[in-house]
Design a protein around this motif. Sequence first.
Motif, PDB file in Angstrom:
ATOM      1  N   SER A 205       0.835  -1.207   0.000  1.00  0.00           N
ATOM      2  CA  SER A 205       0.000   0.000   0.000  1.00  0.00           C
ATOM      3  C   SER A 205       0.869   1.257   0.000  1.00  0.00           C
ATOM      4  O   SER A 205       0.567   2.237  -0.702  1.00  0.00           O
ATOM      5  N   TYR A 206       1.942   1.215   0.763  1.00  0.00           N
ATOM      6  CA  TYR A 206       2.850   2.370   0.813  1.00  0.00           C
ATOM      7  C   TYR A 206       3.490   2.634  -0.546  1.00  0.00           C
ATOM      8  O   TYR A 206       3.492   3.771  -1.039  1.00  0.00           O
ATOM      9  N   HIS A 207       4.024   1.582  -1.174  1.00  0.00           N
ATOM     10  CA  HIS A 207       4.705   1.780  -2.452  1.00  0.00           C
ATOM     11  C   HIS A 207       3.710   2.078  -3.564  1.00  0.00           C
ATOM     12  O   HIS A 207       4.043   2.785  -4.528  1.00  0.00           O
ATOM     13  N   ALA A 208       2.487   1.583  -3.478  1.00  0.00           N
ATOM     14  CA  ALA A 208       1.463   1.922  -4.465  1.00  0.00           C
ATOM     15  C   ALA A 208       1.124   3.414  -4.373  1.00  0.00           C
ATOM     16  O   ALA A 208       0.993   4.094  -5.403  1.00  0.00           O
ATOM     17  N   SER A 209       1.015   3.930  -3.164  1.00  0.00           N
ATOM     18  CA  SER A 209       0.745   5.367  -2.984  1.00  0.00           C
ATOM     19  C   SER A 209       1.915   6.213  -3.476  1.00  0.00           C
ATOM     20  O   SER A 209       1.715   7.268  -4.071  1.00  0.00           O
ATOM     21  N   THR A 210       3.145   5.731  -3.243  1.00  0.00           N
ATOM     22  CA  THR A 210       4.320   6.457  -3.699  1.00  0.00           C
ATOM     23  C   THR A 210       4.365   6.532  -5.216  1.00  0.00           C
ATOM     24  O   THR A 210       4.630   7.602  -5.796  1.00  0.00           O
ATOM     25  N   LEU A 211       4.117   5.411  -5.892  1.00  0.00           N
ATOM     26  CA  LEU A 211       4.119   5.422  -7.358  1.00  0.00           C
ATOM     27  C   LEU A 211       2.985   6.252  -7.916  1.00  0.00           C
ATOM     28  O   LEU A 211       3.149   6.962  -8.920  1.00  0.00           O
TER      29      LEU A 211
END
Length: 215
Positions: A205-211
């Motif tokens: 979820s964190y890396h999806a939000s970052t991308l």
Amino acid sequence: MVDFSDREEVFAEVIPNKPMRPAKVTVIAVVGIILAVILLLGCMGSMPGILMQAFAPDAFSMDATDADPQLKAQIEMQEKMAEVTRNHLPLLIGLTLFSFLMGVSLMYGSIQSLRKDEAGTYRFLANVCLVGIIYTLINAVATTMLQMANWHAMEQALMTLQQNDAKSQMFRTIMYYSIVVGLIFGLVYQLGQLIYFSLGKWILSYHASTLASQD
């Protein structure tokens, strides 16, 4: 006309705007593939037994009239545990189908996350991990309930074993410890799954939000 100047030709190097896939995401995806294989193999292994109990419950019944006390207790124990399975067939079928869907979804999401460094693929696998948390909690409760039912069936079968010699006591001890060890290993496995799905949901979820914020 020849150019004798010291000017050097400059080659433009294409540098991707997006960073490489994070190592944590790679670990989550690889472990997800391994877990998906375990889930699918578990479904393949349990389905024949479930179908046998559903459509041919007496296929492996044995006549224990002339058997020795230990063998008679063991046969009765198997029959009572088979009865526990038959009484919980809807639950077992539901868990098996749930496990199959989890395995397929986890396999697909993990492979896609390794192939594509995109927010959508990370978000999909994060949602699979969220469902995996619910699946693990349900499975842990159901597994404990079935193991306790098998424990009760085993105690009823061992009550027919009236002998108190060393061989009979050893048989009782082995059967009791087999149930306890199976329950402990089952709960430890469920705890490991819960930790994996929780970490996977948070990391993905964190890396999806970052991308998504970089697009």
